[in-house]
Write a protein that holds these residues in place. Structure first.
Motif, PDB file in Angstrom:
ATOM      1  N   CYS A  43     -87.488 -82.275   2.763  1.00 32.87           N
ATOM      2  CA  CYS A  43     -87.122 -82.740   1.424  1.00 32.87           C
ATOM      3  C   CYS A  43     -87.451 -84.216   1.294  1.00 32.87           C
ATOM      4  O   CYS A  43     -87.325 -84.979   2.248  1.00 32.87           O
ATOM      5  CB  CYS A  43     -85.620 -82.557   1.200  1.00 32.87           C
ATOM      6  N   TRP A  44     -87.861 -84.631   0.101  1.00 36.76           N
ATOM      7  CA  TRP A  44     -88.058 -86.053  -0.163  1.00 36.76           C
ATOM      8  C   TRP A  44     -86.690 -86.694  -0.296  1.00 36.76           C
ATOM      9  O   TRP A  44     -85.771 -86.123  -0.893  1.00 36.76           O
ATOM     10  CB  TRP A  44     -88.886 -86.262  -1.427  1.00 36.76           C
ATOM     11  N   GLN A  49     -91.124 -85.839  -5.036  1.00 35.40           N
ATOM     12  CA  GLN A  49     -92.268 -86.447  -4.362  1.00 35.40           C
ATOM     13  C   GLN A  49     -92.701 -87.702  -5.107  1.00 35.40           C
ATOM     14  O   GLN A  49     -92.874 -87.690  -6.324  1.00 35.40           O
ATOM     15  CB  GLN A  49     -93.429 -85.457  -4.298  1.00 35.40           C
ATOM     16  N   LEU A  60     -95.698 -92.972   5.818  1.00 36.76           N
ATOM     17  CA  LEU A  60     -94.948 -91.749   5.566  1.00 36.76           C
ATOM     18  C   LEU A  60     -94.032 -91.554   6.760  1.00 36.76           C
ATOM     19  O   LEU A  60     -94.498 -91.467   7.900  1.00 36.76           O
ATOM     20  CB  LEU A  60     -95.889 -90.556   5.414  1.00 36.76           C
ATOM     21  N   LYS A  74     -86.034 -85.137   6.237  1.00 40.00           N
ATOM     22  CA  LYS A  74     -86.161 -85.954   5.031  1.00 40.00           C
ATOM     23  C   LYS A  74     -87.416 -86.809   5.139  1.00 40.00           C
ATOM     24  O   LYS A  74     -87.712 -87.355   6.198  1.00 40.00           O
ATOM     25  CB  LYS A  74     -84.958 -86.896   4.878  1.00 40.00           C
ATOM     26  N   ALA A  75     -88.147 -86.941   4.043  1.00 39.62           N
ATOM     27  CA  ALA A  75     -89.381 -87.726   4.013  1.00 39.62           C
ATOM     28  C   ALA A  75     -89.205 -88.927   3.094  1.00 39.62           C
ATOM     29  O   ALA A  75     -88.578 -88.832   2.034  1.00 39.62           O
ATOM     30  CB  ALA A  75     -90.543 -86.873   3.521  1.00 39.62           C
TER      31      ALA A  75
END
Length: 84
Positions: A43-44, A49, A60, A74-75
């Motif tokens: 998930c962002w 996004q 990233l 998590k991103a």
């Protein structure tokens, strides 16, 4: 500095090696139109996004934590600078 621009980045899976915290990082320079594809279980951090600007260096970062025995990914996408 990154020397060539990428148009597509695809992360397909993770080899989780521990029950604790892990972090994966990718440094890249965007092209005129760059897309990032992540596995469905990532998930962002802000819920959506982020937009990727052209000719910009990015980091990233994908972190994994274990919550109640489940891996939570998590991103976060962080711009470094615009390339001139």
């Amino acid at each position: 500095n990154c020397t060539s621009a990428l148009s597509d980045i695809a992360v397909t899976s993770f080899n989780t090696t521990s029950e604790g915290y892990e972090e994966y990082m990718v440094l890249f320079k965007s092209g005129s139109a760059t897309t990032i594809s992540l596995p469905s279980d990532v998930c962002w951090a802000n819920g959506e996004q982020p937009e990727i600007g052209a000719d910009t260096e990015y980091e990233l970062s994908i972190s994994k934590r274990v919550v109640d025995g489940a891996n939570i990914f998590k991103a976060i996408l962080v711009p470094f600078k615009t390339i001139e």
